[in-house]
Design a protein around this motif. Structure first.
Motif, PDB file in Angstrom:
ATOM      1  N   LEU A 242      70.716 -49.953  62.466  1.00  0.00           N
ATOM      2  CA  LEU A 242      71.596 -50.663  63.309  1.00  0.00           C
ATOM      3  C   LEU A 242      72.042 -52.064  63.009  1.00  0.00           C
ATOM      4  O   LEU A 242      72.534 -52.519  63.465  1.00  0.00           O
ATOM      5  N   ALA A 243      70.706 -52.858  62.751  1.00  0.00           N
ATOM      6  CA  ALA A 243      70.458 -54.292  62.273  1.00  0.00           C
ATOM      7  C   ALA A 243      71.070 -54.848  61.182  1.00  0.00           C
ATOM      8  O   ALA A 243      71.884 -53.709  60.658  1.00  0.00           O
ATOM      9  N   THR A 244      72.289 -55.698  61.786  1.00  0.00           N
ATOM     10  CA  THR A 244      73.081 -56.248  60.642  1.00  0.00           C
ATOM     11  C   THR A 244      72.706 -57.981  59.774  1.00  0.00           C
ATOM     12  O   THR A 244      72.118 -58.655  59.998  1.00  0.00           O
ATOM     13  N   GLU A 245      73.284 -57.795  59.070  1.00  0.00           N
ATOM     14  CA  GLU A 245      73.321 -58.664  57.564  1.00  0.00           C
ATOM     15  C   GLU A 245      74.333 -59.045  56.958  1.00  0.00           C
ATOM     16  O   GLU A 245      74.984 -57.680  56.129  1.00  0.00           O
ATOM     17  N   GLY A 246      74.396 -60.236  56.942  1.00  0.00           N
ATOM     18  CA  GLY A 246      75.753 -61.079  55.298  1.00  0.00           C
ATOM     19  C   GLY A 246      76.462 -58.992  56.408  1.00  0.00           C
ATOM     20  O   GLY A 246      77.863 -59.451  55.213  1.00  0.00           O
ATOM     21  N   GLY A 247      77.309 -59.723  57.660  1.00  0.00           N
ATOM     22  CA  GLY A 247      78.906 -58.632  57.570  1.00  0.00           C
ATOM     23  C   GLY A 247      78.297 -57.540  57.530  1.00  0.00           C
ATOM     24  O   GLY A 247      79.189 -56.338  57.807  1.00  0.00           O
ATOM     25  N   GLU A 366      66.273 -62.565  58.754  1.00  0.00           N
ATOM     26  CA  GLU A 366      65.890 -63.514  59.489  1.00  0.00           C
ATOM     27  C   GLU A 366      64.466 -64.344  60.437  1.00  0.00           C
ATOM     28  O   GLU A 366      64.241 -65.685  60.572  1.00  0.00           O
ATOM     29  N   LEU A 367      63.544 -63.352  60.275  1.00  0.00           N
ATOM     30  CA  LEU A 367      62.468 -63.034  59.998  1.00  0.00           C
ATOM     31  C   LEU A 367      61.191 -64.169  59.294  1.00  0.00           C
ATOM     32  O   LEU A 367      60.906 -65.161  59.665  1.00  0.00           O
ATOM     33  N   ASP A 368      61.992 -64.147  58.546  1.00  0.00           N
ATOM     34  CA  ASP A 368      61.239 -64.858  56.557  1.00  0.00           C
ATOM     35  C   ASP A 368      61.531 -66.547  57.293  1.00  0.00           C
ATOM     36  O   ASP A 368      61.081 -67.069  57.193  1.00  0.00           O
ATOM     37  N   ALA A 369      63.263 -66.413  57.866  1.00  0.00           N
ATOM     38  CA  ALA A 369      63.753 -67.325  58.386  1.00  0.00           C
ATOM     39  C   ALA A 369      62.810 -68.526  59.194  1.00  0.00           C
ATOM     40  O   ALA A 369      62.709 -69.765  58.983  1.00  0.00           O
ATOM     41  N   VAL A 370      62.525 -67.701  59.986  1.00  0.00           N
ATOM     42  CA  VAL A 370      61.424 -68.153  61.498  1.00  0.00           C
ATOM     43  C   VAL A 370      60.549 -68.480  60.893  1.00  0.00           C
ATOM     44  O   VAL A 370      59.801 -70.156  61.470  1.00  0.00           O
ATOM     45  N   THR A 412      63.830 -57.361  51.671  1.00  0.00           N
ATOM     46  CA  THR A 412      65.188 -58.059  52.688  1.00  0.00           C
ATOM     47  C   THR A 412      66.767 -56.918  51.891  1.00  0.00           C
ATOM     48  O   THR A 412      66.371 -56.418  50.820  1.00  0.00           O
ATOM     49  N   ALA A 413      68.271 -57.562  52.428  1.00  0.00           N
ATOM     50  CA  ALA A 413      69.016 -55.871  52.018  1.00  0.00           C
ATOM     51  C   ALA A 413      69.468 -56.068  50.979  1.00  0.00           C
ATOM     52  O   ALA A 413      70.026 -55.509  50.176  1.00  0.00           O
ATOM     53  N   ASP A 414      69.015 -57.747  50.924  1.00  0.00           N
ATOM     54  CA  ASP A 414      69.885 -58.628  49.515  1.00  0.00           C
ATOM     55  C   ASP A 414      68.530 -58.245  48.366  1.00  0.00           C
ATOM     56  O   ASP A 414      69.517 -58.179  47.211  1.00  0.00           O
TER      57      ASP A 414
END
Length: 433
Positions: A242-247, A366-370, A412-414
């Protein structure tokens, strides 16, 4: 029915006329007479508008809409009488529209066309409720809103646009387009392809000595990767996706990536299938060869949505084992959490009795960004520590899978499309199936 600006101006003028009558500038009968005349004029214009026949509307929509892809829609209007209208199409949900509303004047006997662009925001089945027109009265005193047919049901599919672009290239070139790293092996594989002249770099085991003796020159055997193998994409439709990334949700990213690797497998001559599981959703497309399989996969998956329920990995593995008897490369796309690892380990052991298993575990970007940013406050430091602990537990779950000789992709998703294609090509290259 709403008053037009001209009617409001006339009403203001009538009110100003009343002020002039009160000031003694005009006779008293002037104000009620003007009001009566304005009322008759407005009523006659209203009646003419009510009697005005509605224009005929025809909507032209692409046969297939893709998630997040901007497409053009056309509206063709034909009116028996001249009328000025404002046009707005009742597109599904909150889809962004470009080019509406539009104002135009329709002429009798002449079709007018309006085009605009729409960008679907969700997959599934949706409905255009109709076309909304605002018709202006002949004397420009009123606007009337009418909703006209046709209503239209449409299907929004996963983003298949990259697949149409891949059709212009070879399988190797298409693989590079998604970021896969192709390791070329000249003439090596498991299936015999052809005889050819020896080339520098060919291994001695490729030489065919009988053919060499007959031709009196070195002749090599050329092999190719085995074809007609089986690929099954096992998609998790549970709460982990359910998590969202990039819309887009993680499930949408997983579905798009799965279609890419399935397309390339079909281009390689293999059979591709899909099994979606999670909650009360079950979709099964048995592995098939041929590019027509892409359409089967799209139709089977276009309305799948992730659900807020836990996925029973073991039940999914058991059902897939019963459905898929022939050995296959099973690519499970999910988000591995340490609390699910026991059930997941039991599932992969079940699948490994017959199949080669690869688990692609989606990681939140977002985890990598944190972890990459310097904590500027105590709260940031706490968040970084929590993210580091979560990733450590996640890595331990991945190690547990690897200890069972499961191929694990932590991406990651990308990164997912290239990772799946890379792994598929590596399996083919190494002859693991």
């Amino acid at each position: 029915m709403t008053p037009a600006p001209l009617l409001l101006v006339l009403l203001m003028a009538w009110a100003a006329l009343g002020g002039a009558v009160l000031g003694g500038w005009l006779p008293r009968w002037a104000w009620p007479a003007a009001g009566a005349a304005l009322a008759v004029l407005a009523l006659l214009d209203l009646m003419r508008l009510w009697r005005l026949p509605s224009p005929e509307v025809q909507r032209v929509v692409p046969e297939a809409l893709a998630l997040g892809v901007r497409r053009q829609v056309g509206l063709r209007l034909h009116a028996p009488r001249a009328v000025q209208v404002q046009v707005f199409d009742l597109a599904p949900g909150a889809w962004p529209l470009e080019g509406l509303p539009r104002r135009l004047r329709l002429r009798p006997g002449i079709s007018s066309e309006v085009t605009y662009h729409v960008q679907p925001q969700q997959r599934g089945r949706f409905r255009f409720e109709g076309v909304q027109l605002r018709l202006r009265a002949p004397w420009h005193l009123w606007w009337q809103r009418r909703t006209l047919p046709p209503a239209l049901d449409v299907r929004v599919y996963p983003n298949f646009v990259p697949l149409t672009r891949f059709a212009l290239f070879s399988a190797d070139q298409a693989s590079r387009l998604v970021g896969a790293h192709i390791k070329r092996r000249r003439g090596e594989g498991t299936d015999f392809h052809q005889m050819r002249e020896y080339r520098i770099g060919d291994s001695l085991r490729q030489l065919d000595w009988k053919a060499t003796a007959r031709a009196r020159k070195l002749v090599s055997r050329e092999y190719q990767d085995e074809k007609n193998q089986q690929l099954v994409l096992l998609l998790d439709t549970g709460r982990r996706m359910l998590a969202t990334e990039g819309g887009l949700s993680h499930f949408d990213h997983a579905l798009n990536a799965s279609l890419v690797v399935a397309y390339l497998a079909l281009r390689q001559g293999d059979a591709a299938g899909l099994f979606a599981t999670g909650g009360d959703q079950r979709r099964w497309v048995a592995p098939q060869r041929g590019m027509g399989t892409v359409e089967h996969l799209l139709r089977a998956s276009y309305d799948l949505q992730p659900q807020g329920v836990a996925t029973d990995y073991l039940a999914a593995a058991t059902e897939l084992s019963l459905r898929q008897r022939r050995r296959a490369l099973v690519m499970l796309v999910t988000n591995v959490r340490d609390e699910d690892i026991e059930d997941l380990l039991a599932a992969v052991r079940q699948l490994q009795r017959r199949h080669l298993v690869c688990v692609a575990s989606l990681r939140e970007r977002e985890l990598d960004a944190v972890l990459e940013q310097d904590p500027g406050s105590d709260e940031d430091a706490v968040q970084a520590g929590a993210a580091a602990l979560y990733l450590q537990q996640r890595a331990q779950a991945h190690d547990a899978l690897r200890s069972e000789k499961v191929m694990v992709l932590d991406v990651t998703a990308d990164q997912l499309p290239a990772a799946l294609v890379d792994r598929y090509l590596a399996v083919k290259r190494e002859g693991l199936l």
